[in-house]
Design a protein around this motif. Sequence first.
Motif, mmCIF file in Angstrom:
data_model
loop_
_atom_site.group_PDB
_atom_site.id
_atom_site.type_symbol
_atom_site.label_atom_id
_atom_site.label_comp_id
_atom_site.label_asym_id
_atom_site.label_seq_id
_atom_site.Cartn_x
_atom_site.Cartn_y
_atom_site.Cartn_z
ATOM 1 N N TYR A 21 1.883 4.957 45.042
ATOM 2 C CA TYR A 21 2.869 5.920 45.531
ATOM 3 C C TYR A 21 2.629 6.140 47.011
ATOM 4 N N THR A 23 5.206 7.996 48.949
ATOM 5 C CA THR A 23 5.934 9.204 49.324
ATOM 6 C C THR A 23 6.146 10.066 48.088
ATOM 7 N N GLN A 28 8.393 16.355 43.346
ATOM 8 C CA GLN A 28 6.975 16.499 43.702
ATOM 9 C C GLN A 28 6.833 17.279 45.008
ATOM 10 N N GLY A 48 12.962 10.511 35.020
ATOM 11 C CA GLY A 48 12.340 9.415 35.759
ATOM 12 C C GLY A 48 12.081 9.676 37.226
ATOM 13 N N THR A 49 12.024 10.968 37.613
ATOM 14 C CA THR A 49 11.847 11.288 39.039
ATOM 15 C C THR A 49 10.434 11.793 39.342
ATOM 16 N N GLY A 50 9.523 11.605 38.420
ATOM 17 C CA GLY A 50 8.117 11.903 38.727
ATOM 18 C C GLY A 50 7.680 13.331 38.468
ATOM 19 N N LYS A 51 8.282 13.970 37.470
ATOM 20 C CA LYS A 51 7.886 15.352 37.166
ATOM 21 C C LYS A 51 6.426 15.429 36.702
ATOM 22 N N THR A 52 5.966 14.389 36.001
ATOM 23 C CA THR A 52 4.600 14.443 35.468
ATOM 24 C C THR A 52 3.586 14.642 36.594
ATOM 25 N N GLU A 155 8.937 18.872 28.924
ATOM 26 C CA GLU A 155 10.171 18.886 28.125
ATOM 27 C C GLU A 155 10.388 20.314 27.614
ATOM 28 N N ASP A 308 7.926 6.673 29.455
ATOM 29 C CA ASP A 308 8.108 5.937 30.698
ATOM 30 C C ASP A 308 7.847 4.463 30.430
ATOM 31 N N ARG A 333 15.652 6.908 29.747
ATOM 32 C CA ARG A 333 14.529 5.971 29.575
ATOM 33 C C ARG A 333 14.724 4.770 30.480
ATOM 34 N N ARG A 336 14.583 4.502 36.056
ATOM 35 C CA ARG A 336 13.501 5.407 36.438
ATOM 36 C C ARG A 336 12.805 4.913 37.705
HETATM 37 N N1 LIG Z 1 5.850 9.394 44.236
HETATM 38 C C1 LIG Z 1 6.112 8.368 43.457
HETATM 39 N N2 LIG Z 1 6.389 7.153 43.979
HETATM 40 C C2 LIG Z 1 6.672 6.094 43.174
HETATM 41 N N3 LIG Z 1 6.699 6.153 41.839
HETATM 42 C C3 LIG Z 1 6.434 7.342 41.258
HETATM 43 C C4 LIG Z 1 6.128 8.493 42.032
HETATM 44 N N4 LIG Z 1 5.899 9.520 41.188
HETATM 45 C C5 LIG Z 1 6.053 9.040 39.940
HETATM 46 N N5 LIG Z 1 6.371 7.733 39.976
HETATM 47 C C6 LIG Z 1 6.651 6.854 38.813
HETATM 48 O O1 LIG Z 1 7.920 7.241 38.326
HETATM 49 C C7 LIG Z 1 7.983 7.019 36.925
HETATM 50 C C8 LIG Z 1 8.609 8.213 36.237
HETATM 51 O O2 LIG Z 1 7.772 9.336 36.371
HETATM 52 P P1 LIG Z 1 7.709 10.455 35.226
HETATM 53 O O3 LIG Z 1 7.443 9.824 33.917
HETATM 54 O O4 LIG Z 1 6.776 11.506 35.695
HETATM 55 O O5 LIG Z 1 9.221 10.967 35.271
HETATM 56 P P2 LIG Z 1 9.838 12.310 34.680
HETATM 57 O O6 LIG Z 1 10.592 12.965 35.769
HETATM 58 O O7 LIG Z 1 8.774 13.117 34.008
HETATM 59 O O8 LIG Z 1 10.864 11.719 33.624
HETATM 60 P P3 LIG Z 1 11.379 12.336 32.209
HETATM 61 O O9 LIG Z 1 12.347 13.443 32.546
HETATM 62 O O10 LIG Z 1 12.045 11.194 31.556
HETATM 63 O O11 LIG Z 1 10.166 12.829 31.488
HETATM 64 C C9 LIG Z 1 6.569 6.721 36.471
HETATM 65 O O12 LIG Z 1 6.455 5.355 36.198
HETATM 66 C C10 LIG Z 1 5.707 7.079 37.644
HETATM 67 O O13 LIG Z 1 4.573 6.249 37.736
#
Ligand SMILES: Nc1ncnc2c1ncn2[C@@H]1O[C@H](COP(=O)(O)OP(=O)(O)OP(=O)(O)O)[C@@H](O)[C@H]1O
Length: 558
Positions: A21, A23, A28, A48-52, A155, A308, A333, A336
Motif C-alpha cells: 500500500y 496511499t 482510511q 472493497g475500499t479498505g475499511k479493514t 459489517e 476479499d 465481492r 475491489r
Molecule cells: N491503502 C490501500 N492500498 C491498496 N490496497 C488496499 C489498501 N487498503 C486496503 N487495500 C486492499 O483492498 C482490498 C479490500 O479491502 P477490505 O477488505 O478492507 O475492503 P472493505 O472496505 O472492508 O470491503 P467490504 O465492504 O466488502 O468488507 C484488500 O485486498 C486490501 O488488501
Amino acid sequence: MSFASLGLIEPLVRAVAERGYTTPTPIQAQAIPAVLNGGDLMAAAQTGTGKTAGFTLPLLQRLTETPARKKGAIRALVLTPTRELAAQVEESVRLYGAHLPIRSYVMFGGVSINPQIDALRRGVDLLVATPGRLLDHVQQKTLDLSNVEILVLDEADRMLDMGFIRDIRKVLALLPKQRQNLLFSATFSDEIKALADGLLNKPQMIEVARRNTTTEMVTQRVMQVDQKAKRHLLAHLIKEKQWFQVLVFTRTKHGANRLAEQLTKGGINSMAIHGNKSQNARTRALAEFKSGDLQVLVATDIAARGLDIVELPHVVNFELPNVPEDYVHRIGRTGRAGASGEALSLVSPDEDKLLRDIEKFTKRTIERAPVPAFDMPAGAASETDDRPPRQPQGRGRGGNAQSQPRRSAPREGQREGQREGQRAPRDAQRSTPRDAARPDHNGQRNVRDSDAPRNGESRPAQPRRHADARGGEGRSAPARREGQPGRSPQRPGSPSRSPRNARGEANGNVAPRQRPEVNGNVQPKPARDVDGNRAEPGRGGIKGVFARGIRALRDLAD
Ligand SMILES: Nc1ncnc2c1ncn2[C@@H]1O[C@H](COP(=O)(O)OP(=O)(O)OP(=O)(O)O)[C@@H](O)[C@H]1O
C-alpha cells in the motif's frame, strides 16, 4: 497523502508498505485519525475500499500506545457475522501488526472449542470472533470481556439486525461501559443507523461515498430469464465467455448444492458454500476458489459480506437477494481495491419487485442486457421448480427503504418481522423456540444463512460423509479469463497462476493477476482434507437436542 502523515507509528507504516500500500484509501484517510482520537465512530464506505485497515491500523496503535489494565486480558474485540470473515480480519490484524507485540486470535464455531480455551488462557490482546462461539465461552466461563477497551462491529448493520442483535446486546452487557465503539459497513439503513446511534457515545460519522451505493468499479447487468432456464444460461455464459472465477449467489443452501451439482455434471468445476457445510468443507471451498483452482463457487449470503477475493472478475446473482443491502454486498465481492469487475443478475419475472427494490435502494437503474441464444435441453422447461417459497412481497423495506423494517427472515427463535424492542410477549417467545423456525418445503429453515449463532455451534464438526457437490479428485485447472490467452478452462494440469503475478494476499488469497499497489508473499496452499458435507453441527441427534435445550434456556434467562 501517506500513512505516516495520518499519525501512524513506524511499525504500522512499515507493515502497510510491505503489503504494497502506498496511499491510504479515502476511508482510511478519514477513519484512522478519528479512531486514534479515541471517540466512537460509525463509518460507511463502499465495498472493497479498505475499511479493514481503516479500523485495524489505528486499533493496533491504540493498543500499543496505552498500557493494558490487566496482564493477559482481552483489550480489543472485533465481531463479524461469519466465520470466514472473522478469519480474514484476524489475518489482516496479523499482517498489519507484524512488527508489534500484539497477540491476536480468531475464534468461531464449527471447530473444537478446546484449543480456543487454551489460547484464551495464554492471553489474547485482540480477539476477532463470531458472536455465537463468543457467548459459548462466556457461558463456560472461559472468557473474560471485562477489560475490553475497544469494540469493533465489522459489517455493523448486519450485526445489529435481527439475526444478531440479541447476541450483540448480551455481549455489550459484558463489556466495560467506558470503551471505544467502532462500527464499519458499506451499508447502513436509517433504521439501523438510529439503533447504532443509541449504542454509541457521541459518535463521529464518516460517510466516504453516499451510503448504500454500489461501487462504480462494478459493471452491473440484468438478464431477464425464466427460473428454469437460468442454470442453462449460466452454464452457457461460463463456457462461452470462458469465465474462470465466478461467485454465484443462490437464495438457499439447497439451491446452492443443487446448482453446484448441476454445473459440475455439465463439466464446470463447482463447489457450494453455505451454513450447512462443515467448517472444513467451507474452508476448503473458499481456499480453492481464492487460489483460482476452483472455477465456480456457489454460495448463499454467507459469502456476501466482507470476503476479499483478490480481483474476482465475476459475481452472478442466480437469484436476487430478499434484502437490497445484500445485493450491494454480494456484488461488492468484485470490483475491489481499484480493480474492475462484473456483476450479472439473472432475474425471473417473479423477482421483478426485488429488482425494483434494489434499484431504489442503490438509486441506480441496472442495465438490461440481451439474453444470448443458448441451448435448453428438451424437457428442461417442464422440470419441477423446487425453489423454496418466496417471501411475501410488499412487506419490509420494499419501496420505502428509509423507514420500514428490514426484510430479513427471522432468526431461529424470532418471529418474522419481530425486531429488537418489539419482542413478542414472553409466552409467545417461549412457544417459538429457536429451532422451531418454519422449515420451507425443501426442509430448510426459513432463516438467512449466516453465522448467527445456532444451536450447538460450539460442537466440533462431526462429519457425515457423503459426496461433495463436486466429486473429489481430478480437478481441472482454472478456466481462462475472457480474453486472457493460454489458460484454458478445461486444460488439466495447466498452472493455476503464472510466475509473473503469483503473489499472496492476506487471507490466503493468491492473485492470479497483477493488482495495483498490493503485494505480499505467496501463501502455501491449504492442505485438502477429505471432509465432505455434513449436517449443520448440533442439529441432529441427542447432542444437538441437548445443545438446543441449553441455548433455549439461555434465551429465556436473557
Ligand atoms: N491503502 C490501500 N492500498 C491498496 N490496497 C488496499 C489498501 N487498503 C486496503 N487495500 C486492499 O483492498 C482490498 C479490500 O479491502 P477490505 O477488505 O478492507 O475492503 P472493505 O472496505 O472492508 O470491503 P467490504 O465492504 O466488502 O468488507 C484488500 O485486498 C486490501 O488488501
